[in-house]
Design a protein around this motif. Structure first.
Motif, mmCIF file in Angstrom:
data_model
loop_
_atom_site.group_PDB
_atom_site.id
_atom_site.type_symbol
_atom_site.label_atom_id
_atom_site.label_comp_id
_atom_site.label_asym_id
_atom_site.label_seq_id
_atom_site.Cartn_x
_atom_site.Cartn_y
_atom_site.Cartn_z
ATOM 1 N N PRO A 1 20.870 10.808 -24.122
ATOM 2 C CA PRO A 1 20.536 11.112 -25.638
ATOM 3 C C PRO A 1 19.030 11.746 -25.984
ATOM 4 O O PRO A 1 18.236 11.174 -25.375
ATOM 5 C CB PRO A 1 20.791 9.864 -26.625
ATOM 6 C CG PRO A 1 20.402 8.797 -25.484
ATOM 7 C CD PRO A 1 20.406 9.415 -24.080
ATOM 8 N N LEU A 2 19.028 12.782 -26.847
ATOM 9 C CA LEU A 2 17.656 13.354 -27.090
ATOM 10 C C LEU A 2 17.634 13.802 -28.576
ATOM 11 O O LEU A 2 18.807 14.472 -29.030
ATOM 12 C CB LEU A 2 17.260 14.366 -26.030
ATOM 13 C CG LEU A 2 15.860 15.049 -26.341
ATOM 14 C CD1 LEU A 2 14.987 14.018 -26.099
ATOM 15 C CD2 LEU A 2 15.677 16.201 -25.296
ATOM 16 N N TRP A 3 16.883 13.811 -29.367
ATOM 17 C CA TRP A 3 16.665 14.336 -30.435
ATOM 18 C C TRP A 3 15.412 14.999 -30.793
ATOM 19 O O TRP A 3 14.547 15.047 -30.020
ATOM 20 C CB TRP A 3 16.812 13.180 -31.790
ATOM 21 C CG TRP A 3 16.155 11.960 -31.637
ATOM 22 C CD1 TRP A 3 15.166 11.692 -32.153
ATOM 23 C CD2 TRP A 3 16.205 10.682 -30.933
ATOM 24 N NE1 TRP A 3 14.448 10.434 -32.067
ATOM 25 C CE2 TRP A 3 15.267 9.920 -31.149
ATOM 26 C CE3 TRP A 3 17.399 10.492 -29.883
ATOM 27 C CZ2 TRP A 3 15.124 8.563 -30.418
ATOM 28 C CZ3 TRP A 3 17.320 9.256 -29.419
ATOM 29 C CH2 TRP A 3 16.278 8.405 -29.712
ATOM 30 N N GLU A 4 15.262 15.751 -31.968
ATOM 31 C CA GLU A 4 14.047 16.415 -32.413
ATOM 32 C C GLU A 4 14.440 17.718 -31.640
ATOM 33 O O GLU A 4 14.436 18.033 -30.507
ATOM 34 C CB GLU A 4 12.820 16.032 -31.960
ATOM 35 C CG GLU A 4 12.299 14.725 -32.662
ATOM 36 C CD GLU A 4 12.047 14.813 -34.044
ATOM 37 O OE1 GLU A 4 11.892 16.020 -34.852
ATOM 38 O OE2 GLU A 4 12.080 13.882 -34.627
ATOM 39 N N SER A 5 14.658 18.836 -32.635
ATOM 40 C CA SER A 5 14.992 20.101 -32.157
ATOM 41 C C SER A 5 14.185 20.958 -31.334
ATOM 42 O O SER A 5 14.577 21.686 -30.184
ATOM 43 C CB SER A 5 15.354 21.196 -33.447
ATOM 44 O OG SER A 5 14.130 21.532 -34.071
ATOM 45 N N ARG A 6 13.073 20.652 -31.401
ATOM 46 C CA ARG A 6 11.817 21.571 -30.456
ATOM 47 C C ARG A 6 11.991 20.827 -28.989
ATOM 48 O O ARG A 6 11.749 21.452 -27.919
ATOM 49 C CB ARG A 6 10.517 21.574 -30.923
ATOM 50 C CG ARG A 6 10.345 22.658 -32.075
ATOM 51 C CD ARG A 6 11.068 22.279 -33.632
ATOM 52 N NE ARG A 6 10.666 23.184 -34.497
ATOM 53 C CZ ARG A 6 11.295 22.964 -35.492
ATOM 54 N NH1 ARG A 6 11.943 21.671 -36.010
ATOM 55 N NH2 ARG A 6 11.131 23.699 -36.637
ATOM 56 N N ALA A 7 12.116 19.405 -29.091
ATOM 57 C CA ALA A 7 12.179 18.726 -28.090
ATOM 58 C C ALA A 7 13.473 19.155 -27.055
ATOM 59 O O ALA A 7 13.404 19.211 -25.910
ATOM 60 C CB ALA A 7 12.133 17.197 -28.027
ATOM 61 N N ILE A 8 14.473 19.286 -27.935
ATOM 62 C CA ILE A 8 15.839 19.458 -27.306
ATOM 63 C C ILE A 8 15.526 20.915 -26.564
ATOM 64 O O ILE A 8 16.200 21.172 -25.485
ATOM 65 C CB ILE A 8 17.045 19.430 -28.317
ATOM 66 C CG1 ILE A 8 17.174 17.923 -28.583
ATOM 67 C CG2 ILE A 8 18.214 20.081 -27.871
ATOM 68 C CD1 ILE A 8 17.958 17.753 -29.950
#
Length: 220
Positions: free
Chosen positions: A63-70
């Motif tokens: 799982p990963l969040w934050e649009s720029r990190a994604i």
């Protein structure tokens, strides 16, 4: 195997991920969350993302969040060594990162601080907040001087991130006429960002509907 994307229709950060996925030709398993119904606070989602924010992806159990990190993650994993969306060259990549940080740290927050109190809280327009937003748009206009895209002649994830914000500002009926470089780039992005209509415009249409609904409530 498709990547799960937990998202909310109309959300600018969610549209960033949709735009990047389209540019990479990735298959997404879309999982809409209704924030008004507090679906982001359900136990299963909190296990994935304790911050209970969208967008959130799950890729092969990760799982990963934050649009720029994604965005960075998706290009790093699926873009290949030659992807220009997030260049390998140190200086070119640093410039993309700077533009991404400008979006998340300056442009989008200044828009949010000006516009959201009006549409969600019925507040009067704040002249000081508008001036700060206009200053940020001047900065972006300067970034684009003599350039096709925000870091040069090649489309990158910085463009995809910033167009989600600029299209939101435009949808809020904040004029871009004083920023000719931004206007020109915005029109270019509508035709060069892969699958712009589905990845961004559909969400903008949902955002406009939300604005109309909230304005109707605050005017009662």
């Amino acid at each position: 195997m498709a990547i799960d994307l937990y998202f909310t229709a109309g959300s600018a950060p969610c549209r960033v991920v949709l735009l990047v996925a389209a540019a990479l030709d990735l298959q997404l398993n879309l999982k809409p969350l209704n924030l008004w119904e507090r679906e982001q606070l359900q136990a299963d989602f909190l296990k994935l993302n304790p911050q209970h924010t969208v967008p959130t992806i799950v890729d092969e159990g990760f799982p990963l969040w934050e649009s720029r990190a994604i965005s960075r993650y998706l290009v790093n994993k699926y873009g290949g060594d030659s992807s220009s969306l997030y260049p390998k060259d140190l200086m070119a990549r640093a410039l993309v990162d700077q533009r991404l940080d400008f979006d998340i740290g300056t442009l989008y927050p200044r828009f949010a601080q000006y516009f959201y109190p009006q549409v969600f809280g019925g507040a009067k327009p704040d002249a000081a907040a508008l001036k700060k937003l206009e200053e940020a748009l001047v900065f972006l206009n300067a970034f684009l001087e003599g350039q096709k895209y925000v870091t040069g002649d090649v489309l990158t994830i910085a463009d995809l991130s910033l167009v989600a914000t600029i299209s939101t500002i435009d949808a809020a009926e904040i004029s871009l006429k004083s920023y000719p470089n931004v206007e020109k780039w915005f029109e270019l992005m509508k035709t060069t960002a892969p699958d712009y209509q589905n990845a961004n415009q559909k969400g903008i249409d949902e955002f406009k509907k939300l604005i109309a609904q909230m304005k109707a409530k605050t005017e009662l």
